[in-house]
Scaffold this motif. Structure first.
Motif, mmCIF file in Angstrom:
data_model
loop_
_atom_site.group_PDB
_atom_site.id
_atom_site.type_symbol
_atom_site.label_atom_id
_atom_site.label_comp_id
_atom_site.label_asym_id
_atom_site.label_seq_id
_atom_site.Cartn_x
_atom_site.Cartn_y
_atom_site.Cartn_z
ATOM 1 N N TYR A 408 -5.672 -5.081 11.191
ATOM 2 C CA TYR A 408 -6.409 -5.182 12.453
ATOM 3 C C TYR A 408 -6.214 -6.546 13.110
ATOM 4 N N ILE A 409 -6.240 -7.604 12.310
ATOM 5 C CA ILE A 409 -6.231 -8.965 12.860
ATOM 6 C C ILE A 409 -4.830 -9.490 13.121
ATOM 7 N N CYS A 410 -3.811 -8.855 12.563
ATOM 8 C CA CYS A 410 -2.448 -9.394 12.588
ATOM 9 C C CYS A 410 -1.846 -9.457 13.998
ATOM 10 N N PRO A 411 -1.466 -10.650 14.497
ATOM 11 C CA PRO A 411 -0.864 -10.752 15.836
ATOM 12 C C PRO A 411 0.558 -10.187 15.891
ATOM 13 N N ALA A 412 1.175 -10.017 14.719
ATOM 14 C CA ALA A 412 2.528 -9.455 14.670
ATOM 15 C C ALA A 412 2.511 -7.941 14.425
ATOM 16 N N ASN A 413 1.296 -7.369 14.350
ATOM 17 C CA ASN A 413 1.131 -5.921 14.121
ATOM 18 C C ASN A 413 1.771 -5.439 12.818
ATOM 19 N N VAL A 414 1.790 -6.294 11.817
ATOM 20 C CA VAL A 414 2.301 -5.892 10.511
ATOM 21 C C VAL A 414 1.301 -4.933 9.871
ATOM 22 N N GLU A 415 1.773 -3.792 9.392
ATOM 23 C CA GLU A 415 0.884 -2.796 8.782
ATOM 24 C C GLU A 415 0.830 -3.019 7.277
ATOM 25 N N HIS A 416 0.096 -4.059 6.881
ATOM 26 C CA HIS A 416 0.002 -4.440 5.472
ATOM 27 C C HIS A 416 -0.489 -3.289 4.599
ATOM 28 N N VAL A 417 -1.527 -2.606 5.062
ATOM 29 C CA VAL A 417 -2.178 -1.588 4.232
ATOM 30 C C VAL A 417 -1.226 -0.450 3.890
ATOM 31 N N LYS A 418 -0.380 -0.064 4.837
ATOM 32 C CA LYS A 418 0.546 1.036 4.595
ATOM 33 C C LYS A 418 1.471 0.722 3.416
ATOM 34 N N SER A 419 2.064 -0.478 3.401
ATOM 35 C CA SER A 419 2.985 -0.836 2.320
ATOM 36 C C SER A 419 2.241 -1.084 1.013
ATOM 37 N N ILE A 420 1.024 -1.651 1.105
ATOM 38 C CA ILE A 420 0.242 -1.939 -0.106
ATOM 39 C C ILE A 420 -0.217 -0.641 -0.772
ATOM 40 N N LYS A 421 -0.662 0.334 0.029
ATOM 41 C CA LYS A 421 -1.088 1.625 -0.535
ATOM 42 C C LYS A 421 0.054 2.302 -1.283
ATOM 43 N N LEU A 422 1.225 2.282 -0.670
ATOM 44 C CA LEU A 422 2.380 2.894 -1.309
ATOM 45 C C LEU A 422 2.735 2.162 -2.597
ATOM 46 N N ALA A 423 2.696 0.821 -2.556
ATOM 47 C CA ALA A 423 3.027 0.029 -3.742
ATOM 48 C C ALA A 423 2.046 0.296 -4.881
ATOM 49 N N LYS A 424 0.767 0.461 -4.557
ATOM 50 C CA LYS A 424 -0.235 0.752 -5.590
ATOM 51 C C LYS A 424 0.055 2.103 -6.251
ATOM 52 N N LYS A 425 0.408 3.077 -5.427
ATOM 53 C CA LYS A 425 0.701 4.411 -5.953
ATOM 54 C C LYS A 425 1.925 4.375 -6.866
ATOM 55 N N VAL A 426 2.988 3.682 -6.419
ATOM 56 C CA VAL A 426 4.220 3.590 -7.216
ATOM 57 C C VAL A 426 3.963 2.830 -8.508
ATOM 58 N N TYR A 427 3.233 1.717 -8.417
ATOM 59 C CA TYR A 427 2.962 0.887 -9.595
ATOM 60 C C TYR A 427 2.190 1.668 -10.654
ATOM 61 N N ARG A 428 1.179 2.411 -10.210
ATOM 62 C CA ARG A 428 0.381 3.197 -11.157
ATOM 63 C C ARG A 428 1.211 4.322 -11.785
ATOM 64 N N THR A 429 2.092 4.901 -10.975
ATOM 65 C CA THR A 429 2.968 5.953 -11.485
ATOM 66 C C THR A 429 3.908 5.398 -12.546
ATOM 67 N N LEU A 430 4.475 4.232 -12.259
ATOM 68 C CA LEU A 430 5.386 3.598 -13.215
ATOM 69 C C LEU A 430 4.692 3.227 -14.524
ATOM 70 N N ARG A 431 3.398 2.952 -14.405
ATOM 71 C CA ARG A 431 2.628 2.589 -15.588
ATOM 72 C C ARG A 431 1.947 3.801 -16.227
ATOM 73 N N GLY A 432 2.336 4.971 -15.803
ATOM 74 C CA GLY A 432 1.783 6.186 -16.403
ATOM 75 C C GLY A 432 0.352 6.447 -16.012
ATOM 76 N N GLY A 433 -0.038 6.027 -14.772
ATOM 77 C CA GLY A 433 -1.393 6.285 -14.289
ATOM 78 C C GLY A 433 -2.413 5.249 -14.698
ATOM 79 N N LYS A 434 -1.984 4.253 -15.507
ATOM 80 C CA LYS A 434 -2.927 3.229 -15.944
ATOM 81 C C LYS A 434 -3.224 2.266 -14.813
ATOM 82 N N LYS A 435 -4.458 1.761 -14.808
ATOM 83 C CA LYS A 435 -4.828 0.796 -13.781
ATOM 84 C C LYS A 435 -4.495 -0.611 -14.228
#
Length: 435
Positions: A408-435
């Motif tokens: 929301y605040i980013c003046p460059a309109n970088v969509e941080h949340v979109k990439s972070i959400k995907l990274a969290k999903k991939v990371y958890r998958t790679l770790r076998g669902g572990k947090k």
């Protein structure tokens, strides 16, 4: 009045267009589509067949595992399909039961219990049987949350409703304060807590004053600074108690349980009225819909039916419409209006699609200043895009609450949340669902 708050956050335009609209009862939909994934954790297993007649409140899905919940029929009718349906809400095809209504409600009620003489275990079991989940959006099974791994001494009721546009929690506090208080008393007994607070943002002065007067000290009313994401669990705990939930920890680690105001109503209806969770309050709002308001709607009602039947259709001449399940900050854009509402769906927001063109990050650090978790969103975004998931995890990837303040605040309109959400999903998958 001293206003409680937390570090960081943003203040987007509130646009509470429906704050003065009393809650209305929606008519019964002719057809409902009920996902078996109506909660966090494992999806429920369908226990009905095509052609079977079902009653309102009848179990149609049974929980699978500890973190799961019962699912009930929202109407009286006939099952016309059982199978997987594509859902952008879950990001994959999910099991669903479609029911065609055949008449008015013929109820299958929960067992009768006297909550004052019932044991903690009996009350939790009935809440489980009612299929109650967190109605603030997370949809975590309530029977699990009310049996925390550690003793707690504080219960916090979340009435902040910091998301722009949405007003259903505000309205239930004004119109159903007695039901909320009854749900609180039942929850207080289950948890055995010493103190109960309700956190309400300062832009809801009428609710603050009403609950102070009506509840007469039975619950401590905490006035919160109007700021997003004030209603996030960890930020609410920090603002009201000063306690900080540790990284990777739970509210019970600091002796707290948090529940939404609408969840309190669901608990009251299950224990006192013997009704499972088959409907919920939601806000239909935004400039893109003709009629806006707050409604009690059966779970499983298609979004198209809600917009046309309750909202009178889309606003004429309003082009490039975006329909969100939820509000503009954390709401999920829907790919199809045939998608039904879920237990955790507190609003449908219809707004103008805004085209955002991202440019390179200019290292202004605005995202760092507003992050309520004290993370470095610009760095998490960069590492996520480069697929350096271990490095991102080392600096707090899994602590991100995906509130969207950085985007929301980013003046460059970088969509941080979109990439972070995907990274969290991939990371958890790679770790076998572990947090």
């Amino acid at each position: 009045m001293r206003l409680l708050t937390f570090k960081g956050g943003v203040h987007p335009p509130e646009k509470k267009l429906t704050e003065h609209e009393e809650i209305k009862k929606a008519p019964l939909p002719d057809k409902v589509v009920v996902f078996m994934a109506q909660h966090a954790g494992a999806a429920a297993k369908p226990v009905v067949e095509v052609g079977q007649e079902v009653k309102t409140g009848q179990i149609i899905g049974e929980p699978q595992g500890l973190i799961s919940a019962y699912v009930h029929s929202p109407v009286t009718g006939k099952v016309i399909s059982v199978g997987k349906i594509n859902s952008n809400v879950h990001g994959m095809a999910v099991e669903a039961v479609t029911i065609e209504r055949t008449g008015s409600d013929e109820w299958e009620l929960l067992p009768k219990v006297d909550y004052q003489s019932a044991s903690k275990e009996e009350l939790i079991e009935l809440i489980k049987k009612a299929g109650i989940v967190g109605l603030g959006g997370a949809m975590f099974p309530t029977h699990v949350k009310l049996n925390p791994p550690k003793p707690v001494e504080i219960l916090i009721i979340n009435g902040a409703e910091c998301e722009p546009y949405l007003t259903i929690d505000h309205r239930v506090m004004l119109e159903m304060h007695e039901e909320i208080l009854m749900g609180i008393e039942i929850t207080r007994k289950i948890l055995g807590v010493k103190e109960v607070y309700i956190g309400i943002e300062s832009n809801k002065k009428d609710a603050l004053q009403l609950l102070e007067e009506k509840w007469n000290g039975k619950v401590k009313v905490a006035a919160l600074k109007t700021k997003y994401p004030q209603g996030a669990e960890k930020q609410l705990i920090k603002a009201i108690t000063g306690r900080e939930v540790p990284s990777g920890g739970l509210p019970s680690d600091v002796g707290v349980v948090v529940q939404n105001v609408s969840t309190m109503i669901a608990i009251k209806e299950a224990i006192i009225d013997r009704k499972p969770l088959i409907e919920r309050g939601l806000t239909l709002t935004g400039e893109g819909v003709r009629k806006r308001g707050n409604w009690w709607v059966r779970i499983g009602a298609p979004i198209s039916w809600i917009i046309n039947e309750l909202g009178g259709g889309f606003t004429e001449g309003f082009e490039e419409i975006k329909v969100l399940m939820g509000g503009p900050m954390m709401g999920i854009p829907v790919a199809s209006l045939d998608i039904p509402i879920l237990k955790g769906n507190n609003g449908i927001t219809v707004i103008k699609e805004q085209k955002r063109e991202s440019t390179n990050c200019i290292r202004c650090s605005y995202c760092v200043h507003v992050c309520p978790i004290n993370l470095q969103p610009y760095l998490l975004d960069m590492l996520s895009r480069k697929k350096k998931y271990d490095e991102a995890a080392a600096i707090g990837l899994l602590d991100c609450i995906e509130c969207g303040s950085c985007t929301y605040i980013c003046p460059a309109n970088v969509e941080h949340v979109k990439s972070i959400k995907l990274a969290k999903k991939v990371y958890r998958t790679l770790r076998g669902g572990k947090k």
